[in-house]
Write a protein that holds these residues in place. Structure first.
Motif, PDB file in Angstrom:
ATOM      1  N   SER A  37       0.819  -1.206   0.000  1.00  0.00           N
ATOM      2  CA  SER A  37       0.000   0.000   0.000  1.00  0.00           C
ATOM      3  C   SER A  37       0.864   1.272   0.000  1.00  0.00           C
ATOM      4  O   SER A  37       0.363   2.367   0.266  1.00  0.00           O
ATOM      5  N   ARG A  38       2.143   1.102  -0.307  1.00  0.00           N
ATOM      6  CA  ARG A  38       3.036   2.263  -0.426  1.00  0.00           C
ATOM      7  C   ARG A  38       3.869   2.131  -1.701  1.00  0.00           C
ATOM      8  O   ARG A  38       4.026   1.030  -2.247  1.00  0.00           O
ATOM      9  N   PHE A  39       4.386   3.264  -2.156  1.00  0.00           N
ATOM     10  CA  PHE A  39       5.300   3.219  -3.296  1.00  0.00           C
ATOM     11  C   PHE A  39       6.466   4.164  -3.072  1.00  0.00           C
ATOM     12  O   PHE A  39       6.386   5.090  -2.246  1.00  0.00           O
ATOM     13  N   ASP A  59       2.128   7.043   0.449  1.00  0.00           N
ATOM     14  CA  ASP A  59       0.927   6.201   0.523  1.00  0.00           C
ATOM     15  C   ASP A  59       0.114   6.378  -0.762  1.00  0.00           C
ATOM     16  O   ASP A  59       0.491   7.167  -1.636  1.00  0.00           O
ATOM     17  N   LEU A  60      -0.984   5.634  -0.882  1.00  0.00           N
ATOM     18  CA  LEU A  60      -1.734   5.616  -2.138  1.00  0.00           C
ATOM     19  C   LEU A  60      -2.628   6.843  -2.318  1.00  0.00           C
ATOM     20  O   LEU A  60      -3.382   6.937  -3.287  1.00  0.00           O
ATOM     21  N   ASP A  61      -2.501   7.827  -1.396  1.00  0.00           N
ATOM     22  CA  ASP A  61      -3.095   9.146  -1.618  1.00  0.00           C
ATOM     23  C   ASP A  61      -2.041  10.149  -2.096  1.00  0.00           C
ATOM     24  O   ASP A  61      -2.351  11.323  -2.307  1.00  0.00           O
ATOM     25  N   GLY A  62      -0.783   9.683  -2.203  1.00  0.00           N
ATOM     26  CA  GLY A  62       0.292  10.564  -2.655  1.00  0.00           C
ATOM     27  C   GLY A  62       0.915  11.379  -1.541  1.00  0.00           C
ATOM     28  O   GLY A  62       1.603  12.372  -1.798  1.00  0.00           O
ATOM     29  N   ASN A  63       0.717  10.953  -0.299  1.00  0.00           N
ATOM     30  CA  ASN A  63       1.327  11.646   0.852  1.00  0.00           C
ATOM     31  C   ASN A  63       2.591  10.919   1.303  1.00  0.00           C
ATOM     32  O   ASN A  63       2.665   9.692   1.220  1.00  0.00           O
ATOM     33  N   THR A  64       3.559  11.705   1.819  1.00  0.00           N
ATOM     34  CA  THR A  64       4.777  11.119   2.352  1.00  0.00           C
ATOM     35  C   THR A  64       5.151  11.803   3.661  1.00  0.00           C
ATOM     36  O   THR A  64       4.996  13.025   3.772  1.00  0.00           O
ATOM     37  N   ARG A  76       2.689  13.364  -8.622  1.00  0.00           N
ATOM     38  CA  ARG A  76       2.811  12.084  -7.906  1.00  0.00           C
ATOM     39  C   ARG A  76       1.479  11.339  -7.852  1.00  0.00           C
ATOM     40  O   ARG A  76       1.440  10.124  -7.635  1.00  0.00           O
ATOM     41  N   PHE A  77       0.369  12.048  -8.102  1.00  0.00           N
ATOM     42  CA  PHE A  77      -0.962  11.419  -8.079  1.00  0.00           C
ATOM     43  C   PHE A  77      -1.153  10.426  -9.222  1.00  0.00           C
ATOM     44  O   PHE A  77      -2.026   9.573  -9.142  1.00  0.00           O
ATOM     45  N   THR A 142      -4.012  16.438  -8.949  1.00  0.00           N
ATOM     46  CA  THR A 142      -5.002  16.135  -7.911  1.00  0.00           C
ATOM     47  C   THR A 142      -5.312  14.637  -7.931  1.00  0.00           C
ATOM     48  O   THR A 142      -5.177  13.979  -8.969  1.00  0.00           O
ATOM     49  N   PRO A 143      -5.785  14.106  -6.791  1.00  0.00           N
ATOM     50  CA  PRO A 143      -6.205  12.699  -6.772  1.00  0.00           C
ATOM     51  C   PRO A 143      -7.311  12.416  -7.797  1.00  0.00           C
ATOM     52  O   PRO A 143      -7.324  11.334  -8.398  1.00  0.00           O
ATOM     53  N   ALA A 144      -8.207  13.382  -8.033  1.00  0.00           N
ATOM     54  CA  ALA A 144      -9.305  13.144  -8.979  1.00  0.00           C
ATOM     55  C   ALA A 144      -8.788  12.980 -10.402  1.00  0.00           C
ATOM     56  O   ALA A 144      -9.233  12.092 -11.143  1.00  0.00           O
ATOM     57  N   LEU A 145      -7.824  13.810 -10.799  1.00  0.00           N
ATOM     58  CA  LEU A 145      -7.240  13.662 -12.139  1.00  0.00           C
ATOM     59  C   LEU A 145      -6.441  12.363 -12.234  1.00  0.00           C
ATOM     60  O   LEU A 145      -6.458  11.691 -13.267  1.00  0.00           O
TER      61      LEU A 145
END
Ligand code: MN
Length: 230
Positions: A37-39, A59-64, A76-77, A142-145
Motif C-alpha cells: 500500500s506504499r510506493f 501512501d496511495l493518496d500521494g502523501n509522504t 505524484r498522483f 489532484t487525486p481526482a485527475l
C-alpha cells in the motif's frame, strides 16, 4: 529487501535519462516490496541526479512523511492512482518522451509495430484532461485527475496523455522502464513506417505469443543498460 528496491529505482531513474525517455522532467516509481500500500518515488529532482537518499515512501493518496521540506513532484498522483487501481502493477513510468506526442494529439493510434512492443496490443488509450476538468495546465496535480487517468489506463500497459506524455506500467520497475523505452522506439518507427506506406502491425495472436514469452525481470537489456551507465 527495500534497500535493494531503492537501488533498483535509482538505476531506473538514471537509465531512463540515458535512454532518452526522460529529461529534466518525468519520473519513475516502484511499489514497495515491504508494504504494497506504499510506493517509492524521489522528491522533485531531475531523474538523472537521483541517489538512494532522494527516494521517499508515499501512501496511495500521494502523501509522504519523508519530505523534510523538499519539493514533491506535483504529478505524484499519477503513481498513487495507478497503484491503487492496479494491484498487478509494481512499477510506473511517467514521461514526456517526444516521439509519442504526435500520437496524443492526432487520430493516429499507437500500435505494436515490432515484437519489442507487443505489449502495446492491449489498446492504448489517450487521456485528455479537457474531458475531466476543461482548461488546466495539463498536469495531473489532484487525486481526482489521477483517478481519471488510471481509469483511462484500465488494464492496459500504456496510456497516452494528450499534449503531455504517457504513463507506462510493468510487473516490475525494470519492466516499466523497458516498456517506456520501447514505447518511445515504437512511436518513432511507426511514424517513419507510415510515411513510407501502409503498415502491417503485429496481429493480436503474434502479440499474445510475444507477451507470453516476455519476463518481468528483463534481465538481458537491464544488465546492458546498467553497464552503460558506468
Ligand atoms: Mn508530466
Amino acid at each position: 529487501m527495500e534497500d535493494q528496491l531503492i537501488e533498483e529505482l535509482v538505476l531506473a531513474n538514471r537509465i531512463l535519462f540515458a535512454q532518452g525517455v526522460v529529461d529534466a522532467f518525468g519520473h519513475v516509481s516502484a511499489r514497495s516490496s515491504a508494504d504494497p500500500s506504499r510506493f517509492l518515488l524521489t522528491w522533485a529532482i531531475a531523474p538523472a541526479l537521483a541517489t538512494a537518499a532522494d527516494v521517499l515512501s508515499f501512501d496511495l493518496d500521494g502523501n509522504t512523511p519523508d519530505a523534510a521540506g523538499r519539493e514533491l513532484y506535483s504529478e505524484r498522483f499519477i503513481h498513487a492512482a495507478v497503484y491503487r487501481s492496479r494491484p498487478d502493477v509494481m512499477g510506473v513510468v511517467h514521461s514526456h518522451s517526444p516521439s509519442i506526442i504526435p500520437f496524443t494529439v492526432t487520430e493516429a493510434a499507437l500500435r505494436p509495430i515490432w515484437h519489442m512492443s507487443a505489449f502495446l496490443e492491449s489498446s492504448v488509450s489517450v487521456f485528455d484532461t479537457q474531458d475531466t476538468a476543461g482548461d488546466t495546465d495539463l498536469l495531473i496535480k489532484t487525486p481526482a485527475l489521477g483517478a481519471a487517468l488510471a481509469s483511462s489506463l484500465g488494464e492496459s500497459t500504456v496510456a497516452l496523455m494528450r499534449g503531455h506524455g504517457s504513463v507506462v506500467v510493468g510487473r516490475s520497475v525494470r519492466e516499466a522502464v523497458s516498456r517506456a523505452i520501447y514505447t518511445e522506439a515504437n512511436a518513432k518507427l511507426q511514424a517513419e513506417s507510415e510515411r513510407m506506406g501502409k503498415v502491417k502491425f503485429l496481429t493480436p495472436g503474434e502479440a499474445k505469443l510475444m507477451n507470453d514469452y516476455s519476463r518481468p525481470d528483463v534481465r538481458r537489456q537491464w544488465d546492458l543498460w546498467v553497464r552503460e551507465l558506468a
